[in-house]
Enzyme design. Sequence first.
Site, PDB file in Angstrom:
ATOM      1  N   HIS A  67      40.667 -33.460  14.335  1.00 21.24           N
ATOM      2  CA  HIS A  67      39.833 -32.264  14.415  1.00 21.24           C
ATOM      3  C   HIS A  67      38.829 -32.346  15.563  1.00 21.24           C
ATOM      4  O   HIS A  67      38.069 -31.400  15.781  1.00 21.24           O
ATOM      5  CB  HIS A  67      39.112 -32.014  13.090  1.00 21.24           C
ATOM      6  CG  HIS A  67      38.019 -32.984  12.759  1.00 21.24           C
ATOM      7  ND1 HIS A  67      38.233 -34.116  12.007  1.00 21.24           N
ATOM      8  CD2 HIS A  67      36.709 -32.997  13.077  1.00 21.24           C
ATOM      9  CE1 HIS A  67      37.093 -34.772  11.860  1.00 21.24           C
ATOM     10  NE2 HIS A  67      36.142 -34.104  12.510  1.00 21.24           N
ATOM     11  N   ASP A  97      44.782 -35.842  10.068  1.00 20.62           N
ATOM     12  CA  ASP A  97      43.573 -35.769  10.890  1.00 20.62           C
ATOM     13  C   ASP A  97      43.632 -36.883  11.922  1.00 20.62           C
ATOM     14  O   ASP A  97      42.821 -37.802  11.919  1.00 20.62           O
ATOM     15  CB  ASP A  97      42.318 -35.865  10.037  1.00 20.62           C
ATOM     16  CG  ASP A  97      41.079 -35.361  10.777  1.00 20.62           C
ATOM     17  OD1 ASP A  97      41.215 -34.941  11.935  1.00 20.62           O
ATOM     18  OD2 ASP A  97      39.986 -35.394  10.187  1.00 20.62           O
ATOM     19  N   GLY A 135      29.066 -36.308  13.327  1.00 24.81           N
ATOM     20  CA  GLY A 135      29.108 -37.050  14.576  1.00 24.81           C
ATOM     21  C   GLY A 135      29.807 -38.383  14.447  1.00 24.81           C
ATOM     22  O   GLY A 135      30.192 -39.004  15.444  1.00 24.81           O
ATOM     23  N   SER A 150      32.700 -38.695  12.972  1.00 22.13           N
ATOM     24  CA  SER A 150      34.136 -38.430  12.967  1.00 22.13           C
ATOM     25  C   SER A 150      34.840 -39.131  14.113  1.00 22.13           C
ATOM     26  O   SER A 150      34.358 -39.152  15.244  1.00 22.13           O
ATOM     27  CB  SER A 150      34.401 -36.932  13.075  1.00 22.13           C
ATOM     28  OG  SER A 150      34.261 -36.298  11.847  1.00 22.13           O
ATOM     29  N   SER A 180      37.476 -39.245   9.066  1.00 20.70           N
ATOM     30  CA  SER A 180      37.841 -37.835   8.964  1.00 20.70           C
ATOM     31  C   SER A 180      36.629 -37.020   8.527  1.00 20.70           C
ATOM     32  O   SER A 180      36.042 -36.284   9.304  1.00 20.70           O
ATOM     33  CB  SER A 180      38.991 -37.653   7.981  1.00 20.70           C
ATOM     34  OG  SER A 180      39.285 -36.282   7.797  1.00 20.70           O
TER      35      SER A 180
END
Length: 370
Positions: free
Chosen positions: A219, A243, A322, A324, A339
């Site tokens: 993402h 993801d 942040g 991720s 994720s």
Amino acid sequence: MKQPSTHRTLRTLLTAGMVATALTASATPASADRHDALKRDLGLTDSEVARLRTAETEAMDREAELRDTLGSDFGGVHLDAASGELTIAVTDPEAVPTVERAGANAEVVTFGESALNGFVDSLNSVADQADEQVTGWYADIADDSVVITVREGGTAAAEALVARAGVDERAVRVTKSDERPQLFTDIIGGNPYYFDGYRCSIGFSVRRGSESGFATAGHCGEEGTETSDPEGTVAGAYFPGRDMGWVRITDADTVTPLVNRYNGENVTVAGSREAATGSSVCRSGSTTGWRCGTIRSKNQTVRYIEGTVTGLTRTTACAEGGDSGGPWLTGSQGQGVTSGGSGNCTLGGVTYFQPLNPLLSHFDLDLVTG
């Protein structure tokens, strides 16, 4: 939810999974920092941390050995973080002696890992028909069940989904949860990489042939998206559904087998052996740094607002926006990339990661190790 970035980090700063060429730091795969982080986040003593780390290594070895030996009778692995006790589930009582000879506890179960994952797949096939009160589902190896999480009043919706998917209701456990899973891309600060004015965390360094780059969350930018600090291009992105993604970087950047622990040191990634359920796991992220927890379950399906993601791993480690894309490790073994989840690092929460090996396989990538 994403928020626009307001500043950029100097290129000389360390980033998770990649180090700028202008700065070097020591790499200590078994430093006191991870030991202290496990004590802090899991509430363990020095001796309990040492015992857990030994048990985790043994669990990886036993799982690989017994999965092959037991074949279809293998029902999954669970490690008790508190006691260090390893349990191997089997679907046939006659397999118990084989497990015990290998030095592990055996538990005879009705369904087992393969059947539970099959039930998860069946639920995934009707995910787009699930009521919004249903927030996700996962295989709980320790409990030999598929757990469906729902908001208050969502039990009937879960039962309807089970019936629609044709899943054996004996294997299902419905639990109420206040979790509101969201993607971790919305808080500014720390050591970022940027895309379209947004921020995520760099994961593991990877190579594909002559190309170099880093793994991250799917993402964190669509394919073709340009990134900065470091400069690169999203070469592959799979989201929703999974993801997983990776960024191809320019020749000016150098990939390394290092992950930033945010204490001036790094951990050297040695491989990607999958840790057992119950093992400790630590993650690095550009917002909250180095945080640890335990692996609670695998093959989790999460219904984010942006879409349903399957095949995630559920943990007790905290994370925030942040973080991720950041890397997860058990010891020196890479486990996955962040994720999303719910909660924060002040009150605690649940965080999910995309397992690393499926990501590497999907994009035909080689993990950079040292």
